[in-house]
Design a protein around this motif. Structure first.
Motif, PDB file in Angstrom:
ATOM      1  N   THR A 338       0.832  -1.204   0.000  1.00 31.98           N
ATOM      2  CA  THR A 338       0.000   0.000   0.000  1.00 31.98           C
ATOM      3  C   THR A 338       0.864   1.251   0.000  1.00 31.98           C
ATOM      4  O   THR A 338       0.335   2.356   0.152  1.00 31.98           O
ATOM      5  CB  THR A 338      -0.925   0.013   1.238  1.00 31.98           C
ATOM      6  N   TYR A 377      -9.327 -10.661  -0.676  1.00 28.04           N
ATOM      7  CA  TYR A 377      -8.112  -9.994  -0.217  1.00 28.04           C
ATOM      8  C   TYR A 377      -7.781  -8.809  -1.121  1.00 28.04           C
ATOM      9  O   TYR A 377      -7.435  -7.718  -0.654  1.00 28.04           O
ATOM     10  CB  TYR A 377      -6.936 -10.970  -0.192  1.00 28.04           C
ATOM     11  N   ASN A 380      -9.974  -5.776  -0.520  1.00 29.81           N
ATOM     12  CA  ASN A 380      -9.515  -5.021   0.649  1.00 29.81           C
ATOM     13  C   ASN A 380      -8.230  -4.265   0.359  1.00 29.81           C
ATOM     14  O   ASN A 380      -8.063  -3.115   0.772  1.00 29.81           O
ATOM     15  CB  ASN A 380      -9.324  -5.985   1.826  1.00 29.81           C
ATOM     16  N   LEU A 381      -7.299  -4.913  -0.366  1.00 28.30           N
ATOM     17  CA  LEU A 381      -6.021  -4.271  -0.695  1.00 28.30           C
ATOM     18  C   LEU A 381      -6.237  -3.027  -1.555  1.00 28.30           C
ATOM     19  O   LEU A 381      -5.616  -1.983  -1.337  1.00 28.30           O
ATOM     20  CB  LEU A 381      -5.110  -5.270  -1.421  1.00 28.30           C
ATOM     21  N   SER A 382      -7.142  -3.121  -2.534  1.00 29.20           N
ATOM     22  CA  SER A 382      -7.384  -1.967  -3.409  1.00 29.20           C
ATOM     23  C   SER A 382      -7.968  -0.793  -2.628  1.00 29.20           C
ATOM     24  O   SER A 382      -7.630   0.365  -2.889  1.00 29.20           O
ATOM     25  CB  SER A 382      -8.323  -2.385  -4.548  1.00 29.20           C
ATOM     26  N   GLU A 383      -8.839  -1.086  -1.658  1.00 27.33           N
ATOM     27  CA  GLU A 383      -9.423  -0.009  -0.857  1.00 27.33           C
ATOM     28  C   GLU A 383      -8.364   0.615   0.058  1.00 27.33           C
ATOM     29  O   GLU A 383      -8.346   1.843   0.257  1.00 27.33           O
ATOM     30  CB  GLU A 383     -10.591  -0.545  -0.033  1.00 27.33           C
ATOM     31  N   ARG A 384      -7.473  -0.210   0.607  1.00 26.96           N
ATOM     32  CA  ARG A 384      -6.415   0.330   1.455  1.00 26.96           C
ATOM     33  C   ARG A 384      -5.449   1.210   0.658  1.00 26.96           C
ATOM     34  O   ARG A 384      -4.917   2.192   1.167  1.00 26.96           O
ATOM     35  CB  ARG A 384      -5.651  -0.809   2.140  1.00 26.96           C
ATOM     36  N   ARG A 385      -5.227   0.855  -0.595  1.00 31.65           N
ATOM     37  CA  ARG A 385      -4.379   1.695  -1.447  1.00 31.65           C
ATOM     38  C   ARG A 385      -5.028   3.056  -1.685  1.00 31.65           C
ATOM     39  O   ARG A 385      -4.372   4.096  -1.610  1.00 31.65           O
ATOM     40  CB  ARG A 385      -4.126   0.986  -2.771  1.00 31.65           C
ATOM     41  N   LYS A 387      -7.210   4.514   0.229  1.00 33.45           N
ATOM     42  CA  LYS A 387      -7.192   5.265   1.489  1.00 33.45           C
ATOM     43  C   LYS A 387      -5.817   5.848   1.760  1.00 33.45           C
ATOM     44  O   LYS A 387      -5.691   6.971   2.280  1.00 33.45           O
ATOM     45  CB  LYS A 387      -7.613   4.375   2.652  1.00 33.45           C
ATOM     46  N   MET A 388      -4.753   5.119   1.418  1.00 39.34           N
ATOM     47  CA  MET A 388      -3.401   5.624   1.628  1.00 39.34           C
ATOM     48  C   MET A 388      -3.185   6.906   0.833  1.00 39.34           C
ATOM     49  O   MET A 388      -2.676   7.907   1.355  1.00 39.34           O
ATOM     50  CB  MET A 388      -2.369   4.568   1.217  1.00 39.34           C
ATOM     51  N   ASP A 391      -5.134   9.726   2.426  1.00 38.09           N
ATOM     52  CA  ASP A 391      -4.489  10.248   3.635  1.00 38.09           C
ATOM     53  C   ASP A 391      -3.305  11.152   3.290  1.00 38.09           C
ATOM     54  O   ASP A 391      -3.049  12.157   3.976  1.00 38.09           O
ATOM     55  CB  ASP A 391      -4.031   9.097   4.531  1.00 38.09           C
ATOM     56  N   GLY A 407     -12.433   0.983  -3.280  1.00 36.83           N
ATOM     57  CA  GLY A 407     -11.602  -0.053  -3.887  1.00 36.83           C
ATOM     58  C   GLY A 407     -12.415  -0.914  -4.830  1.00 36.83           C
ATOM     59  O   GLY A 407     -13.458  -1.439  -4.445  1.00 36.83           O
TER      60      GLY A 407
END
Length: 433
Positions: A338, A377, A380-385, A387-388, A391, A407
């Motif tokens: 991420t 998985y 979730n990873l795409s959404e965390r990217r 969000k990063m 931020d 994501g």
């Protein structure tokens, strides 16, 4: 017994001879690091039995306890070594009523130097087992015999010879279990073992048989000790094959930038991008975008001044918005990460600058992942990217209310088997309105 003594001297002589006759082999190993440990501490405790060493009327149990042994051993090579041997034998009268022995207690302390032969290596044990071995040893030394002071307060100093055989069972790279059977013969004694009878023994009819169980503790940072080193031709061929495989891996060039993997500091540079001698993309202006990619973007999308002048009938802000919404400004990520790639930080700065210059505009951030891994998985990873990146933009001063993120999971629009293609879909794209 004379044959046993002769064998002990021969064994010690063989060790010295081996050190001289293997100079060529040792010179070769000096040029190449010795691949095995050479030092060990050898411990053993057990029982013993003296033969023809006590006066009439004095007996010992068969076997008798206690016998202890400590060796500091150095292997000259994987076949021959030397050992500093320290030992203790405790003798006392038999405790069985039928023996009717006179009472006595005697300690015999010995120190000597032995030659060691790795019988297992010489006989080719390593070709069929890595857990069982046999050592042979023999040498000479001095023994101090201390009697019960009430019987004899003198210390009887005598020379001794020792010869024995030591089977081993490997427990780990650092330890082996050993079982030792040895014969210790005294060269001359002034008194019987119980201390009651004066004698001048110069023959070898009297000796002590020792039986111990113990451990070999191997010292050093190599994976194997000389006791277990396999220096056979087949093992050497296997080692060479491993070295060749390592060289092939190190000299591979995964990103095809002309710099082999073992020298490449950045093994993910884009195809066609010029790199320095450490495989890092050239970036003269230090803006995080490789120079070759930056010039290509300038020529493909807009020249300096074109945006400001409204080239091709499109105003500057409109062209920037079009570039962003058409997916030409993206943030890219490494596999299962991420953290944006270094060269993608300029894309985040690009959007942040645009949002600051256009306070009425909001942006949607959409993350994607490649097809490696499960769908859940990757979702979730795409959404965390996303969000990063969200931020980071907030940290630069963009109001969070102007941003939204989501994501989309896997992007299956590229060939899954191509690592270069998968790099393109591990991204966060922007939509401004």
């Amino acid at each position: 017994m004379k044959k046993i003594l002769l064998s002990a001297f021969l064994l010690a002589s063989v060790t010295a001879f081996a050190q001289d006759t293997m100079n060529d082999d040792n010179d070769q190993r000096d040029r190449e690091e010795i691949p095995y440990n050479q030092w060990s501490l050898d411990f053993g405790i057990g029982a013993h039995h003296p033969h023809n060493l006590t006066a009439p009327g004095f007996f010992v149990n068969n076997p008798s306890f206690f016998s202890g042994d400590l060796g500091v051993r150095y292997m000259i090579n994987d076949k021959f070594g030397i050992n500093l041997d320290l030992g203790l034998n405790y003798f006392e009268n038999a405790d069985k009523e039928e023996d009717q022995s006179g009472e006595f207690q005697t300690n015999a302390y010995r120190a000597g130097l032995e030659g060691v032969v790795n019988v297992g290596t010489i006989l080719g044990f390593r070709e069929w087992t890595d857990t069982f071995n046999v050592l042979g040893h023999g040498g000479i030394g001095m023994t101090a015999i201390r009697f019960d002071e009430d019987i004899n307060d003198e210390t009887d100093w005598t020379g001794h010879f020792i010869v024995g055989i030591t089977p081993q069972i490997k427990l780990s790279d650092n330890f082996a279990l050993n079982l030792d059977a040895s014969i210790v013969g005294y060269l001359s004694t002034d008194a019987s073992l119980d201390g009651t009878r004066e004698q001048a023994r110069t023959d070898f009819d009297g000796f002590v048989s020792n039986y111990t169980i113990g451990l070999n503790w191997y010292l050093g940072n190599k994976e194997v000790h000389a006791d277990w080193y396999n220096g056979s031709e087949s093992a050497r061929i296997s080692e060479l094959e491993e070295r060749v495989a390592t060289l092939e891996t190190n000299n591979a060039d995964d990103d095809q930038d002309g710099v082999p993997n073992y020298l490449d500091r950045d093994n993910t540079t884009e195809s066609g991008v010029r790199v320095d001698n450490k495989g890092r993309a050239l970036d003269v202006n230090k803006n995080g975008i490789p120079d070759d990619m930056e010039s290509a973007l300038d020529s493909r999308y807009a020249k300096k001044g074109a945006i400001a002048s409204g080239a091709n009938g499109v105003d500057g802000d409109g062209l920037i918005k079009q570039l962003i919404n058409d997916g030409y400004v993206n943030v890219y990520f490494e596999f299962n990460s991420t953290k944006p790639t270094q060269y993608s930080l300029s894309s985040i700065n690009f959007l942040a600058t645009y949002l600051r210059d256009n306070p009425e505009v909001s942006a949607t951030l959409t993350g994607y992942a490649d097809e490696i891994g499960s769908e859940d998985y990757n979702k979730n990873l795409s959404e965390r990217r996303a969000k990063m990146v969200n931020d980071i933009l907030v940290a630069t001063g963009v109001d969070a209310s102007r941003l939204s993120y989501n994501g989309e999971g896997e992007d299956d629009s590229v060939e899954k088997s191509s690592s270069q293609a998968r790099q393109l879909v591990r991204r966060v794209k922007f939509q401004v309105n």
